[in-house]
Design an enzyme around this catalytic site. Structure first.
Site, PDB file in Angstrom:
ATOM      1  N   HIS A  17      23.801  38.022   9.474  1.00  0.00           N
ATOM      2  CA  HIS A  17      25.064  37.900  10.219  1.00  0.00           C
ATOM      3  C   HIS A  17      25.160  39.036  11.224  1.00  0.00           C
ATOM      4  CE1 HIS A  17      29.456  36.518  10.283  1.00  0.00           C
ATOM      5  NE2 HIS A  17      29.347  37.447  11.208  1.00  0.00           N
ATOM      6  N   HIS A  19      25.695  39.503  15.645  1.00  0.00           N
ATOM      7  CA  HIS A  19      25.929  38.803  16.914  1.00  0.00           C
ATOM      8  C   HIS A  19      25.097  39.415  18.034  1.00  0.00           C
ATOM      9  CE1 HIS A  19      29.377  36.357  15.514  1.00  0.00           C
ATOM     10  NE2 HIS A  19      29.462  37.324  14.621  1.00  0.00           N
ATOM     11  N   ASP A 139      26.568  29.583  18.054  1.00  0.00           N
ATOM     12  CA  ASP A 139      27.915  29.456  17.503  1.00  0.00           C
ATOM     13  C   ASP A 139      28.967  29.089  18.535  1.00  0.00           C
ATOM     14  OD1 ASP A 139      28.651  31.999  18.596  1.00  0.00           O
ATOM     15  OD2 ASP A 139      29.934  32.382  16.853  1.00  0.00           O
ATOM     16  N   HIS A 198      31.923  31.121  10.289  1.00  0.00           N
ATOM     17  CA  HIS A 198      32.762  32.217   9.798  1.00  0.00           C
ATOM     18  C   HIS A 198      33.962  31.573   9.105  1.00  0.00           C
ATOM     19  CE1 HIS A 198      30.587  34.472  12.828  1.00  0.00           C
ATOM     20  NE2 HIS A 198      31.274  35.578  12.654  1.00  0.00           N
ATOM     21  N   GLU A 201      37.816  35.435   6.833  1.00  0.00           N
ATOM     22  CA  GLU A 201      37.770  36.851   7.234  1.00  0.00           C
ATOM     23  C   GLU A 201      39.196  37.346   7.486  1.00  0.00           C
ATOM     24  OE1 GLU A 201      35.957  37.466  11.048  1.00  0.00           O
ATOM     25  OE2 GLU A 201      35.822  39.631  10.834  1.00  0.00           O
TER      26      GLU A 201
HETATM   27 ZN   LIG Z   1      30.622  37.606  12.866  1.00  0.00          ZN
END
Ligand SMILES: [Zn+2]
Length: 344
Positions: A17, A19, A139, A198, A201
């Site tokens: 994970h 970016h 994503d 995701h 969170e």
């Molecule tokens: Zn993330």
């Protein structure tokens, strides 16, 4: 045990994970900002550190997007990608699934084919020159809505770069319900991509359920709030659905108020497959090695425990079985040698 940092530094690792744009170190950002002087991003590293201090999640998104705006040409994309891999190699990261948001780039006018060529070119160079195997997760930037979802699915399916393994959903969660993205995930999954949204969170455990049920998630990005639902934890543990935990990120975005209260302990105690990740490392003043050190402290792990954590990431990765075996063996060999002669 003593400070585990040198053990962690040499430990071969996988990261699941992290970016693409969020991995741009101040040096890379400064370089990109210098190429694009009309941007409001500061160019000197000290001012950048201030710029990267977030007041809340919304502020983080705002800063993040201003860095996204610096990536305007295929050459920017290639530079960013290869330099990110260089930072990974320095940390002994052997394999990374890098979350890329192609929509952010193509809608800024980077030609689609040029974008794909740039990431693939950097991927091959990183593997050959740095020994870092990169794979892509494309994503959807949740804040950009369904049109972005449609476009991301199209880019994934039409271009299908060799390194692409999964399909994700990022950005804010509040007001961005997961189920509305079902058709796009269905399309990506039908093309053989893995589902890694995701969820949970900045919102509660229902978002994680939504990701599991509507988006058929195979891993969950963050999933921090899962600990508020024992039945969910049980489900995650039973089905070996890994959580991609990013401790420092959770503090930086205020998703967790205090690192001492981080729910990683409850996740592990419930038998959930926990992986440790860095998310947007330079923006959060961290790197993967530091995240391992934080997790080792919170979970009171010795070297073997830390090595097991690294092997969790290998298990939860989308590497082929032979690749998984090789990396797990590398971790075991390193650990055995270390325990025989610490500090070597
Ligand atoms: Zn993330």
């Amino acid at each position: 045990m003593t400070d585990p940092r040198s053990f962690i530094a040499g430990l071969p690792k996988a990261e699941l994970h992290v970016h693409h744009v969020g991995s741009a170190s101040p040096r890379i950002v400064a370089e990109l900002a210098a190429h694009h002087p009309d941007s409001k991003v500061p160019t000197d590293p000290e001012a950048l550190a201030d710029y990267f201090t977030f007041t809340d999640f919304a502020h983080f998104i705002e800063v993040y997007l201003s860095v996204v705006d610096l990536v305007r040409t295929p050459e920017d994309v290639r530079l960013l990608t290869f330099e990110v891999a260089r930072d990974m190699a320095r940390q002994n990261i052997r394999y990374a699934e890098l979350t890329v948001t192609p929509y952010s780039s193509t809608r800024r006018g980077i030609p689609e084919a040029g974008f794909m060529e740039a990431i693939e070119d950097a991927r091959k160079a990183a593997e050959a020159e740095l020994g870092v195997v990169l794979r892509w997760c494309f994503d959807i930037p949740g804040e950009a809505g369904l049109q972005a979802a449609e476009e991301t699915a199209r880019l994934a399916v039409e271009h299908r770069p060799e390194g692409l393994v999964s399909f994700g959903l990022g950005g804010p969660e509040i007001g961005v319900e997961r189920p509305q993205f079902k058709p796009y995930f269905d399309r990506a999954i039908a093309e053989g991509l893995h589902s890694v949204p995701h969820a949970g969170e900045t919102t509660g455990p229902q978002t994680v359920w939504d990701a599991l049920i509507s988006l058929r998630a195979e891993r969950i990005g963050h999933g921090t709030s899962s600990v508020r639902d024992p039945r969910l934890l049980e489900h995650l543990a039973e089905h070996r659905i890994a959580l991609e935990v990013c401790p420092t990120s959770n503090i930086a975005t205020r998703a967790v108020t205090d690192i001492e209260l981080h729910p990683i302990r409850e996740m592990v105690a419930a038998g959930v497959l926990v992986t440790v990740n860095s998310d947007d490392p330079p923006m959060f003043g961290t790197d993967l090695n530091n995240e391992y050190a934080v997790a080792a402290r919170l979970l009171e792990l010795d070297e073997r425990g830390i090595a097991d954590l690294a092997k969790n990431a290998v298990e939860a990765s989308f590497l082929d079985p032979a690749g998984k075996r090789r990396l797990a063996e590398e971790i075991d060999t390193y650990t055995a040698n270390w325990l025989r002669a610490p500090g070597r």
